[in-house]
Design a protein around this motif. Sequence first.
Motif, mmCIF file in Angstrom:
data_model
loop_
_atom_site.group_PDB
_atom_site.id
_atom_site.type_symbol
_atom_site.label_atom_id
_atom_site.label_comp_id
_atom_site.label_asym_id
_atom_site.label_seq_id
_atom_site.Cartn_x
_atom_site.Cartn_y
_atom_site.Cartn_z
ATOM 1 N N ASP A 1 0.825 -1.206 0.000
ATOM 2 C CA ASP A 1 0.000 0.000 0.000
ATOM 3 C C ASP A 1 0.862 1.260 0.000
ATOM 4 O OD1 ASP A 1 -2.385 -1.438 0.023
ATOM 5 O OD2 ASP A 1 -2.522 -1.453 2.208
ATOM 6 N N SER B 1 0.972 3.981 -2.995
ATOM 7 C CA SER B 1 0.562 5.345 -2.665
ATOM 8 C C SER B 1 1.610 6.360 -3.083
ATOM 9 C CB SER B 1 0.283 5.462 -1.163
ATOM 10 O OG SER B 1 -0.845 4.703 -0.789
ATOM 11 N N THR C 1 -5.969 8.713 3.303
ATOM 12 C CA THR C 1 -6.563 8.257 2.042
ATOM 13 C C THR C 1 -6.385 9.257 0.895
ATOM 14 O OG1 THR C 1 -8.702 9.179 2.693
ATOM 15 C CG2 THR C 1 -8.280 6.859 3.243
ATOM 16 N N LYS D 1 -3.249 5.247 0.446
ATOM 17 C CA LYS D 1 -3.705 4.273 1.445
ATOM 18 C C LYS D 1 -2.513 3.910 2.322
ATOM 19 C CE LYS D 1 -6.062 -0.167 2.027
ATOM 20 N NZ LYS D 1 -6.425 -1.450 1.373
#
Length: 210
Positions: free
Chosen positions: A9, A13, A157, A166
């Motif tokens: 993640d 990101s 987010t 994330k």
Amino acid sequence: MTGDNWEADTRASYDTVAESYADQVRGAIAHYPYLRAALAAFAESTGGGPVADIGCGPGEVTAHLNELGVEAFGIDLSPAMIALARRTHPGLRFEVGSMVALELPAASVGGLLAWQSLIHVPDAEIPAVLAGFHRVLRPGGPLQLLFHVGDTSRLKTEGYGGHPMKVRVHRRRPERVSAWLRAAGFEVEAELLLDPAAEVPQAVLFARRG
């Protein structure tokens, strides 16, 4: 987000926000005298040889250390960040890699710096990360950490121009991070608290491999 996928993640990101993140931090060090002082102290305490900037992003801090006369190179989880760093600072060394499993030989670096990169690492992974830092540092080599201060963890987010992200952002007390460092075999030498009245202060810890 689970402990099993936090690295994936985080990588995805920062690949997404790499360009806008780089635009935001470009030249930012010039506006923070206490951070420049921390980097100068770190540079002075290295005993020669290569220095690793872990979680280097687009390479701003790596480049600043080189301007201070330090042979610094950068490692980051995000391939997009490393591509940016290589384009922006073509004369410097940058590699894609994970701090959870540093692909560096034992006792191979004269110093190690991790600015705002431990903030995405789950608590359960911190001891292993610091053990890796200890392994690759030469005896007596300095370690400098910069992180958000607090007791909370939140899921981010969106960021850096409104792009989707994330990542979980962990805020930690300096005394807790110091305890982890000592357990990993480091001697904690100093602590600098930045903007203590802010909603989210930052702390710099100066440590050395025992």
